[in-house]
Design a protein around this motif. Structure first.
Motif, mmCIF file in Angstrom:
data_model
loop_
_atom_site.group_PDB
_atom_site.id
_atom_site.type_symbol
_atom_site.label_atom_id
_atom_site.label_comp_id
_atom_site.label_asym_id
_atom_site.label_seq_id
_atom_site.Cartn_x
_atom_site.Cartn_y
_atom_site.Cartn_z
ATOM 1 N N ASP A 1 0.954 -0.807 0.006
ATOM 2 C CA ASP A 1 -0.149 0.234 0.200
ATOM 3 C C ASP A 1 0.767 1.725 -0.114
ATOM 4 O O ASP A 1 0.751 2.274 1.336
ATOM 5 N N ARG B 1 -0.367 4.756 -3.722
ATOM 6 C CA ARG B 1 -1.320 4.186 -4.837
ATOM 7 C C ARG B 1 -2.574 4.627 -5.608
ATOM 8 O O ARG B 1 -2.838 4.067 -6.646
ATOM 9 N N ALA B 2 -1.566 6.242 -5.842
ATOM 10 C CA ALA B 2 -1.384 6.780 -7.293
ATOM 11 C C ALA B 2 -1.053 5.838 -8.821
ATOM 12 O O ALA B 2 -0.720 6.342 -9.722
ATOM 13 N N SER B 3 -0.156 4.946 -7.876
ATOM 14 C CA SER B 3 0.872 3.815 -9.125
ATOM 15 C C SER B 3 0.489 3.288 -9.679
ATOM 16 O O SER B 3 0.699 1.816 -9.170
ATOM 17 N N SER B 4 -0.089 3.210 -10.682
ATOM 18 C CA SER B 4 -1.401 1.661 -11.636
ATOM 19 C C SER B 4 1.094 0.427 -11.396
ATOM 20 O O SER B 4 0.923 0.145 -11.590
ATOM 21 N N ASP B 5 1.500 2.034 -12.162
ATOM 22 C CA ASP B 5 3.386 1.340 -12.463
ATOM 23 C C ASP B 5 3.562 0.568 -11.625
ATOM 24 O O ASP B 5 4.131 -0.679 -11.407
ATOM 25 N N TYR B 6 3.529 1.117 -10.108
ATOM 26 C CA TYR B 6 4.576 0.221 -9.612
ATOM 27 C C TYR B 6 3.315 -0.628 -8.908
ATOM 28 O O TYR B 6 4.252 -1.807 -8.141
ATOM 29 N N PHE B 7 1.802 -0.811 -9.450
ATOM 30 C CA PHE B 7 0.969 -1.783 -9.016
ATOM 31 C C PHE B 7 1.828 -2.989 -9.328
ATOM 32 O O PHE B 7 1.487 -3.927 -9.257
ATOM 33 N N HIS B 8 2.213 -2.831 -10.756
ATOM 34 C CA HIS B 8 1.855 -3.945 -11.328
ATOM 35 C C HIS B 8 3.497 -4.577 -11.600
ATOM 36 O O HIS B 8 3.273 -5.615 -12.086
ATOM 37 N N SER C 1 -4.799 -8.811 -7.112
ATOM 38 C CA SER C 1 -3.411 -9.218 -7.258
ATOM 39 C C SER C 1 -4.012 -10.209 -9.291
ATOM 40 O O SER C 1 -4.711 -10.282 -9.317
ATOM 41 N N ASP C 2 -2.772 -10.448 -9.289
ATOM 42 C CA ASP C 2 -3.024 -11.701 -10.499
ATOM 43 C C ASP C 2 -1.703 -12.082 -10.630
ATOM 44 O O ASP C 2 -0.774 -13.080 -9.489
ATOM 45 N N GLN D 1 -1.944 -5.379 -4.577
ATOM 46 C CA GLN D 1 -2.205 -4.147 -4.046
ATOM 47 C C GLN D 1 -3.141 -3.726 -2.568
ATOM 48 O O GLN D 1 -4.035 -4.807 -3.031
#
Length: 233
Positions: free
Chosen positions: A94, A97-104, A164-165, A109
């Motif tokens: 966590d 939160r504003a970064s989808s690339d970090y989530f990737h 997650s993926d 998340q």
């Protein structure tokens, strides 16, 4: 002691996860394992791509913060080139939160920790978010060097519901039950411990770790200590 590897600790963000005390807990383990340890109190160090290239392990504890584009670019490039990235709870799941690339990059998340059911009285403290739950090992987890020999175990703390993926190698899971008043209609299982290969780099995440007592739980501490070593270049 000769240091054969380098570890960078990056700690910042929300103070509720005790980033200084929590990361300090694992410094002796890293030193005893042959790491030269450097500590930074800001993610700005990630923008130094050349400096990160020599780092074997990044241990991150940064919750509910933001990351600049050049910082994320530096971090991602380092991991792709072989620098390990490891952490626990909100300090890695966590962080931005504003970064989808970090989530990737990290593969999971934090979405919620639903906490006590509606039928139980809440007092407004953080304990409203604590529930008893089981960390259940997967078949892979029973054989993986991070979790081998560790049986399913119970905690009473924040239970992370994670998005997650399936690139993640999940070593342990946790299942959100359906209780009276909940808006979901079937049990939801989330990864509680996972690893991820990203380029040449290894990523390790454990979702337990909200507070110092959880981090000092024998199984949680062992999993994190092993995860740090596993993720390192």
């Amino acid at each position: 002691m000769t240091h054969s590897r380098s570890a960078l600790i990056v700690r910042a963000g929300w103070e509720g996860h005790s980033p200084v005390a929590a990361t300090d807990l694992f410094v002796p383990h890293l030193v005893a394992s042959g790491f030269e340890v450097r500590v930074e109190e800001s993610t700005s160090v990630y923008a130094d791509a050349a400096g990160l290239a020599s780092v074997d392990l990044i241990m991150q504890c940064v919750t509910m913060s933001t990351i600049e584009p050049d910082e994320l670019s530096g971090l991602t490039a380092a991991v792709r080139a072989g620098t390990g990235l490891a952490g626990w709870h909100g300090g890695i799941a966590d962080s931005f939160r504003a970064s989808s690339d970090y989530f990737h990059l990290v593969g999971g998340q934090f979405a919620s920790h639903p906490g006590k059911p509606a039928s139980e009285e809440r007092d407004g403290s953080e304990r409203d978010n604590f529930v008893p739950y089981t960390v259940a090992m997967t078949e892979l987890g029973r054989q993986h060097p991070i979790t081998e020999g560790i049986a399913d175990f119970d905690l009473e703390t924040e239970q992370y519901w994670v998005l997650s993926d399936d690139l993640n190698d999940v070593l342990a899971t946790t299942t959100q039950r359906v209780r009276a008043g909940d808006p979901w209609h079937r049990e939801v299982t989330s990864p509680a411990v996972w690893t991820r290969q990203w380029g040449d780099g290894r990523i390790f995440v454990a979702t337990p770790g909200h507070s110092m007592d959880v981090l000092q739980h024998a199984n949680v501490r062992t999993i994190i200590e092993r995860g740090l070593l596993w993720a390192s270049r």
